[in-house]
Motif scaffolding. Structure first.
Motif, short mmCIF file in Angstrom:
data_model
loop_
_atom_site.label_atom_id
_atom_site.label_comp_id
_atom_site.label_asym_id
_atom_site.label_seq_id
_atom_site.Cartn_x
_atom_site.Cartn_y
_atom_site.Cartn_z
N PRO A 269 23.89 9.87 15.48
CA PRO A 269 24.81 10.81 15.37
C PRO A 269 25.86 10.74 16.38
O PRO A 269 25.49 10.26 17.78
CB PRO A 269 24.18 12.33 15.36
CG PRO A 269 22.90 12.01 15.39
CD PRO A 269 22.67 10.71 15.82
N ASP B 197 32.23 15.05 12.73
CA ASP B 197 31.03 14.30 13.19
C ASP B 197 30.65 12.99 12.12
O ASP B 197 31.14 13.31 10.90
CB ASP B 197 30.02 15.50 12.68
CG ASP B 197 29.87 16.55 13.60
OD1 ASP B 197 29.46 16.72 14.86
OD2 ASP B 197 30.46 17.44 13.43
N VAL C 269 19.70 6.24 11.90
CA VAL C 269 21.27 7.01 11.85
C VAL C 269 21.45 7.52 13.58
O VAL C 269 20.55 8.16 14.03
CB VAL C 269 21.37 7.81 10.96
CG1 VAL C 269 22.68 8.86 11.39
CG2 VAL C 269 21.54 7.58 9.60
N ASN D 226 27.98 9.29 11.64
CA ASN D 226 26.81 8.62 11.98
C ASN D 226 26.97 7.28 11.95
O ASN D 226 27.52 6.60 11.07
CB ASN D 226 25.84 9.18 10.64
CG ASN D 226 25.48 10.53 10.70
OD1 ASN D 226 25.14 11.23 11.78
ND2 ASN D 226 25.67 11.33 9.56
#
Length: 287
Positions: A113, A259, A111, A261
């Motif tokens: 971010p 936010d 992942v 991913n």
């Protein structure tokens, strides 16, 4: 007024000079492909920086709400995991099975971010800009998700920024299924409400209930199976009457998206390539 006219008359040659410079630059960048590409790239970098600063200010003032949502989400997830672990332990006598399965799933992809620095909601084809690009490992056609569910698919990538086609885009088609039922279709947004979309092509023999969870199917290299999408709100017949069309309440709050991913599911992509090669080989033999 008189002083203004005198000022303009005194410095008119400077105004003419500036006007001619502006016209020359417009002609240069508009009718010369190389200069135009340089201008486009430079403008994108500058715009990206401004978007990033603006997003940073907004994120600072929204931290309280974000933390509240994360706390609620973590509490719900911990409860779900605990219930599932107890059930699996009762059935198998193995209390570590769930943990091992989770570790195996996480090893299949990594992942990246990222933060949302630009996001539109009021267009038929909305786009999201994030602050990660090719230097961070982001590539075209990677899946993007938030802590609450699916966000979209990476469409364009530069060195430090990427543009994402979100669920709220008429060109978005993400393979999804009804959790615990197995029936799958593709998610499509038709405009209007930013918290609703439609799951198309669900077979007529499918059995499900309002409120059932919709998750990613895992039938593509974009998303692993089981990422939240939303819940079934209503059931309609398709235009041809051969399948169902489900209205889905999206779990991702696109209006407060900060936010995300980016999902690098390289191993899944490799498996799909092998499967495609095998299918092509079978077709070649049949012909």
């Amino acid at each position: 007024m008189r002083n203004l006219l005198e000022f303009l008359a005194k410095y008119n040659h400077w105004f003419v000079f500036i006007l001619l410079e502006v016209i020359s630059f417009v002609l240069l960048f508009q009718y010369n492909s190389y200069q135009g590409s340089v201008w486009f790239s430079s403008a994108n970098v500058v715009a990206g920086k401004f978007y990033e600063w603006d997003a940073a200010v907004e994120q600072f003032f929204s931290l309280t709400q974000v933390n509240r949502e994360l706390t609620q989400r973590n509490a719900w997830l911990e409860h779900e995991v605990a219930v599932m672990q107890d059930k699996i332990g009762e059935l198998t006598g193995d209390t570590t099975w769930l943990e091992r399965q989770q570790m195996e799933m996480l090893e299949a992809y990594k992942v990246i971010p990222a933060k949302v620095i630009s996001n539109s909601l009021d267009k038929p084809d909305n786009f999201i800009t994030i602050d990660k690009g090719s230097t961070d490992g982001v590539r075209k056609d990677m899946g993007v998700a938030s802590g609450n569910g699916v966000v979209g698919i990476v469409y364009l990538v530069s060195s430090h920024y990427s543009v994402v086609i979100p669920v709220l885009n008429s060109q978005s088609h993400i393979s999804c299924k009804i959790q615990k039922r197995g029936y799958f279709g593709y998610l499509h947004w038709t405009g209007g409400a930013v918290d609703e979309a439609y799951l198309e092509d669900i077979p007529r023999h499918a059995h499900f209930y309002l409120g059932d969870e919709v998750v990613t199917s895992g039938y593509s290299s974009l998303f692993p199976a089981g990422i939240r999408v939303g819940k079934v709100l209503h059931v309609y017949n398709s235009a041809d009457g051969l399948s169902y069309r489900l209205k889905v309440k999206l779990s991702t709050d696109f209006a407060n998206l900060r936010d995300v991913n980016v999902i690098d599911n390289s191993q899944m992509e490799e498996r799909l390539e092998i499967m495609r090669a095998a299918q092509d080989s079978i077709k070649t033999k049949d012909n």
